[in-house]
Design a protein around this motif. Sequence first.
Motif, short mmCIF file in Angstrom:
data_model
loop_
_atom_site.label_atom_id
_atom_site.label_comp_id
_atom_site.label_asym_id
_atom_site.label_seq_id
_atom_site.Cartn_x
_atom_site.Cartn_y
_atom_site.Cartn_z
N ILE A 90 0.85 -1.06 -0.16
CA ILE A 90 0.06 -0.01 0.05
C ILE A 90 0.78 1.24 -0.07
O ILE A 90 1.81 1.06 0.38
CB ILE A 90 -0.83 -0.20 1.24
CG1 ILE A 90 -0.14 0.01 2.43
CG2 ILE A 90 -2.04 -1.06 0.99
CD1 ILE A 90 -0.92 -0.07 3.96
N SER A 91 0.28 2.32 -0.66
CA SER A 91 1.02 3.45 -0.60
C SER A 91 0.85 4.69 0.54
O SER A 91 1.18 5.61 0.69
CB SER A 91 0.70 4.38 -1.99
OG SER A 91 -0.62 4.38 -2.04
N GLU A 92 0.09 4.22 1.46
CA GLU A 92 -0.24 4.90 2.74
C GLU A 92 -0.12 4.32 4.14
O GLU A 92 -0.30 2.92 3.85
CB GLU A 92 -1.77 5.73 2.46
CG GLU A 92 -1.95 6.76 1.22
CD GLU A 92 -3.31 7.05 1.40
OE1 GLU A 92 -3.69 8.21 2.06
OE2 GLU A 92 -4.22 6.57 0.59
N LYS A 96 -4.64 4.92 8.04
CA LYS A 96 -5.52 5.88 7.32
C LYS A 96 -6.56 5.09 6.42
O LYS A 96 -7.33 5.57 5.92
CB LYS A 96 -4.81 6.71 6.24
CG LYS A 96 -3.95 7.84 6.60
CD LYS A 96 -3.13 8.77 6.06
CE LYS A 96 -2.27 9.70 6.63
NZ LYS A 96 -1.89 10.58 5.56
N LEU A 97 -6.23 3.72 6.13
CA LEU A 97 -7.04 2.76 5.31
C LEU A 97 -8.29 2.08 5.82
O LEU A 97 -9.04 1.51 5.13
CB LEU A 97 -6.23 1.94 4.23
CG LEU A 97 -5.37 2.83 3.56
CD1 LEU A 97 -4.37 1.90 2.79
CD2 LEU A 97 -5.82 3.78 2.43
N HIS A 98 -7.83 1.93 7.14
CA HIS A 98 -8.66 1.04 7.76
C HIS A 98 -9.99 1.54 8.42
O HIS A 98 -9.86 2.54 9.17
CB HIS A 98 -7.78 0.30 9.07
CG HIS A 98 -8.47 -0.69 9.95
ND1 HIS A 98 -8.30 -0.68 11.14
CD2 HIS A 98 -9.12 -1.77 9.61
CE1 HIS A 98 -9.18 -1.75 11.62
NE2 HIS A 98 -9.51 -2.57 10.74
N PHE A 105 -12.57 -1.57 2.48
CA PHE A 105 -11.11 -1.24 2.03
C PHE A 105 -11.17 -1.06 0.73
O PHE A 105 -11.76 -2.09 -0.38
CB PHE A 105 -10.25 -2.57 2.26
CG PHE A 105 -8.95 -2.18 2.18
CD1 PHE A 105 -8.20 -1.60 2.95
CD2 PHE A 105 -8.31 -2.98 1.03
CE1 PHE A 105 -6.61 -1.28 2.69
CE2 PHE A 105 -6.98 -2.68 0.86
CZ PHE A 105 -6.23 -2.10 1.63
N SER A 106 -10.70 -0.12 0.12
CA SER A 106 -11.18 0.27 -1.30
C SER A 106 -9.91 0.84 -2.02
O SER A 106 -9.75 1.51 -3.19
CB SER A 106 -12.39 1.42 -1.57
OG SER A 106 -11.97 2.56 -0.79
N HIS A 107 -8.65 0.66 -1.42
CA HIS A 107 -7.40 1.26 -1.65
C HIS A 107 -6.98 0.81 -3.03
O HIS A 107 -6.53 1.61 -3.68
CB HIS A 107 -6.08 0.70 -0.80
CG HIS A 107 -5.21 1.42 -0.82
ND1 HIS A 107 -4.71 2.75 -0.68
CD2 HIS A 107 -3.81 0.70 -1.24
CE1 HIS A 107 -3.37 3.03 -1.09
NE2 HIS A 107 -3.05 2.05 -1.54
N TRP A 108 -7.16 -0.29 -3.48
CA TRP A 108 -6.91 -1.02 -4.84
C TRP A 108 -7.90 -0.77 -5.80
O TRP A 108 -7.66 -1.33 -6.90
CB TRP A 108 -6.28 -2.26 -4.48
CG TRP A 108 -5.26 -2.69 -3.56
CD1 TRP A 108 -4.01 -2.03 -3.69
CD2 TRP A 108 -5.06 -3.60 -2.67
NE1 TRP A 108 -3.16 -2.40 -2.81
CE2 TRP A 108 -3.76 -3.43 -2.04
CE3 TRP A 108 -5.76 -4.59 -2.22
CZ2 TRP A 108 -3.06 -4.15 -0.88
CZ3 TRP A 108 -5.22 -5.50 -1.15
CH2 TRP A 108 -3.95 -5.21 -0.61
#
Length: 263
Positions: A90-92, A96-98, A105-108
């Motif tokens: 991940i890039s962050e 911040k993503l959880h 979880f929509s990071h990707w």
Amino acid sequence: MERFVTVKPKNELIATYISYYYFHEADEADPNRGFVFYPHFKHGFTAYKTENSIITRYTMNYDRQIRVELPEPFQKLGVAFHPLGINHFISEPVQKLHHKETLEFSHWNPDIYPELDEIFQAGNPEQKRDLLDQLFEKRFRINPDLNITQQAIGHIFSSFGTIQVDELAEKIGVNRKTLLRHFRKHLDCSIEEYKKVVKFRTSIQAAINMGMKNLTEVSLYSLYYDQSDFTNRFKELTGQTPGNFFSSVQKMGEEDIFWKFDG
């Protein structure tokens, strides 16, 4: 028919950060199908495919029992990350993503959906594994900011979760405030929460994987203060006494997945 299988990554780089994959599917609807899972120091990414959609979730569960309902026919894949494993894809910061309550979880997204759909259509677990290895290899990145947290985790595991925060900071060579900040940033929990989960999972390994039948023996191996402490911590994390917990959970596949099913 319902099927469940676990498989290790084949790619050596990916196996450094991902403990295992699992594949769970059911062909028929069952309004009573559901299970509960319990706290773990490993994080889990899951994707569900139903007739109309693919839904992704990410679980960092340090302190509660989480119920899952699966009434409709489904295909599900799970990815169990080693501690700090997700942080290499991940890039962050994961903090911040959880989303603790929704597990969203929509990071990707959305680029991951075609890859997931291809995985769900693959013919066997080995093909699914290879495609997952490829998916994560594409997203791998070096993260030099993890060193302090990685060292802390090593000391927590080697002490079976008994090391104190001040001692931990001293061993690593950082001040307490820096240690706590890094831990929260990369794991989204406190050190005390993490220590509790390490002891909890150590006791499960002793009781089930190592075959210890006597719960007093399990509590001593896991370095709980006494039998009362052992019982209280289990009630805190599972809502059950150790005896009730071990008699009700079912091991899934060949890894450290223990679920409690309805009925």
